[in-house]
Design a protein around this motif. Structure first.
Motif, short mmCIF file in Angstrom:
data_model
loop_
_atom_site.label_atom_id
_atom_site.label_comp_id
_atom_site.label_asym_id
_atom_site.label_seq_id
_atom_site.Cartn_x
_atom_site.Cartn_y
_atom_site.Cartn_z
N LEU A 209 0.85 -1.19 0.00
CA LEU A 209 0.00 0.00 0.00
C LEU A 209 0.88 1.24 0.00
O LEU A 209 1.88 1.30 0.74
N GLN A 210 0.53 2.24 -0.81
CA GLN A 210 1.30 3.48 -0.86
C GLN A 210 0.34 4.67 -0.95
O GLN A 210 -0.65 4.63 -1.67
N PHE A 279 -7.88 -8.66 0.61
CA PHE A 279 -7.00 -7.53 0.87
C PHE A 279 -7.79 -6.24 0.81
O PHE A 279 -8.44 -5.93 -0.19
N ASN A 280 -7.73 -5.49 1.91
CA ASN A 280 -8.46 -4.23 2.05
C ASN A 280 -7.52 -3.12 2.49
O ASN A 280 -6.44 -3.38 3.02
N VAL A 281 -7.97 -1.88 2.29
CA VAL A 281 -7.30 -0.72 2.86
C VAL A 281 -8.28 -0.03 3.78
O VAL A 281 -9.38 0.35 3.35
N PHE A 331 -14.64 1.36 10.91
CA PHE A 331 -13.76 2.21 10.11
C PHE A 331 -14.17 2.15 8.64
O PHE A 331 -14.63 1.11 8.15
N PRO A 332 -13.96 3.25 7.91
CA PRO A 332 -14.15 3.20 6.45
C PRO A 332 -13.07 2.31 5.82
O PRO A 332 -11.94 2.27 6.31
N TYR A 333 -13.44 1.63 4.76
CA TYR A 333 -12.46 0.77 4.11
C TYR A 333 -12.77 0.64 2.62
O TYR A 333 -13.89 0.93 2.17
N VAL A 334 -11.79 0.18 1.87
CA VAL A 334 -11.94 -0.10 0.44
C VAL A 334 -11.45 -1.52 0.18
O VAL A 334 -10.27 -1.82 0.45
N PRO A 335 -12.29 -2.44 -0.29
CA PRO A 335 -11.81 -3.76 -0.71
C PRO A 335 -11.03 -3.63 -2.01
O PRO A 335 -11.51 -3.01 -2.96
#
Length: 357
Positions: A209-210, A279-281, A331-335
């Motif tokens: 992640l970057q 994998f999520n952020v 928490f907010p997240y993005v898959p």
């Protein structure tokens, strides 16, 4: 001589009049979609008159549960299977073999492009719609076998270059662009950055992640997460798992002008159980960051890149440590993607956000 010519003419007329007429169908076989109809045309030979001018054709289905036919030769598929349509006329008959099946509407691949290190393989998965379509065998072709060959969805690199893999079934097809890269050109800016921060980028699997790299100072605390098949989660408060996956680079407060990076890696797949690795952020702390994030996943000599600039509309519950105990917080997240590990150890990817081609 003239009399002989007249004799031959009369003989031809007599022979022609003695030729026996017979019924002939315009098709000896056909494929029919379930719940659809098609027209068969019967013709009397040698006169060439068709069924619309004759009322004495008799039509019959060998299996009325599979096929129906009316007195004009309209055939309808009622059930998946095979049956014959027979037409009778003037003590003659002809037969058409009909296959009734559920036609394929479309076929999709798990990826539309793949970057492959030379000497490596990639697994492509084809999904057929509807799932109960009669045909199930997909035909695979490569446009350039000097770059990549494909067998039952397994793409094997042969040399640097670009090839197109086509998956076809029942008249439907879909393509995947395969870009084979030399080992010398394989490393990316993101993998080099993760390496410099102490991350393992040469193992079996890595998810990097970057963020804080688009000009504005994105002070958000973003976290790389992996939810494993047993529901355990690799993240900042559980940095190592029984599968030997680990978060080996963590960044909690990005500095101005310095790219932030996190890295989850596996040195080996030996302990990775079959199933789906998600994998999520997560956006653990919002500090007015606007530039989104970039990410990469690399496994088995394959590389996929993501560049996300959207919002944080999804929410998920995460257990976080707090003074010696855990609290459930949202928490907010993005898959980002899902890595599928099959029983034989092979892997394939499914994207949750569109990758960078």
């Amino acid at each position: 001589m003239k009399r002989f010519g007249i004799f031959l003419g009369l003989l031809a007329v007599i022979v022609s009049s003695c030729q026996r007429s017979y019924v002939d169908l315009d098709a000896s076989s056909m494929t029919l979609a379930l719940d659809s109809c098609d027209q068969l045309v019967a013709t009397i030979k040698p006169s060439g008159e068709n069924s619309k001018e004759h009322d004495f054709f008799v039509w019959e289905s060998s299996d009325t549960s599979v096929l129906s036919v009316d007195n004009q030769g309209v055939v309808c598929g009622k059930k998946v299977g095979n049956a014959d349509i027979i037409v009778y006329a003037d003590e003659t008959s002809d037969t058409c073999h009909v296959s009734v099946k559920i036609r394929v509407d479309s076929v999709q691949l798990n990826v539309r492009s793949v970057r492959v290190k030379d000497g490596s393989k990639a697994r492509l998965k084809a999904r057929v719609f509807p799932s109960n379509a009669t045909d199930s065998i997909v035909d695979w072709q490569s446009s350039d076998t000097s770059v990549a060959v494909v067998n039952d969805g397994l793409v094997v690199s042969r040399g640097p270059g670009i090839a197109t893999v086509t998956a076809s079934i029942d008249g439907q097809n879909v393509i995947c662009a395969v870009n084979v890269i030399t080992p010398e050109e394989w490393a990316t800016e993101m993998s080099n950055l993760a390496r410099r921060r102490g991350g393992n980028v040469d193992g079996a699997v890595r998810f990097t992640l970057q963020w804080n790299d688009k000009g504005d100072w994105n002070m958000d605390d973003l976290d790389a997460h992996c939810i494993e098949p047993n529901r355990s989660e690799i993240c900042f408060h559980n940095m190592k798992s029984k599968s030997r996956g680990m978060l080996d680079v963590d960044n909690r407060r990005p500095d101005q002008g310095i790219k932030a990076v996190e890295n989850i890696s596996w040195s080996s797949t030996d302990k990775m159980k079959p199933g789906v690795y998600k994998f999520n952020v997560e956006r653990y702390a919002a500090r007015e960051g606007k530039s989104g994030f970039r990410a990469e996943i690399e496994f088995e000599g394959q590389l996929y890149k993501y560049d996300y600039r959207g919002g944080w509309t999804r929410k998920k519950n995460t257990r976080v440590p707090f003074w010696g105990r855990y609290l459930n917080q949202t928490f907010p997240y993005v898959p980002v993607c899902e890595l599928h590990v099959e029983e034989d150890g092979t892997m394939y990817i499914e994207h949750k956000i569109n990758p960078v081609e």
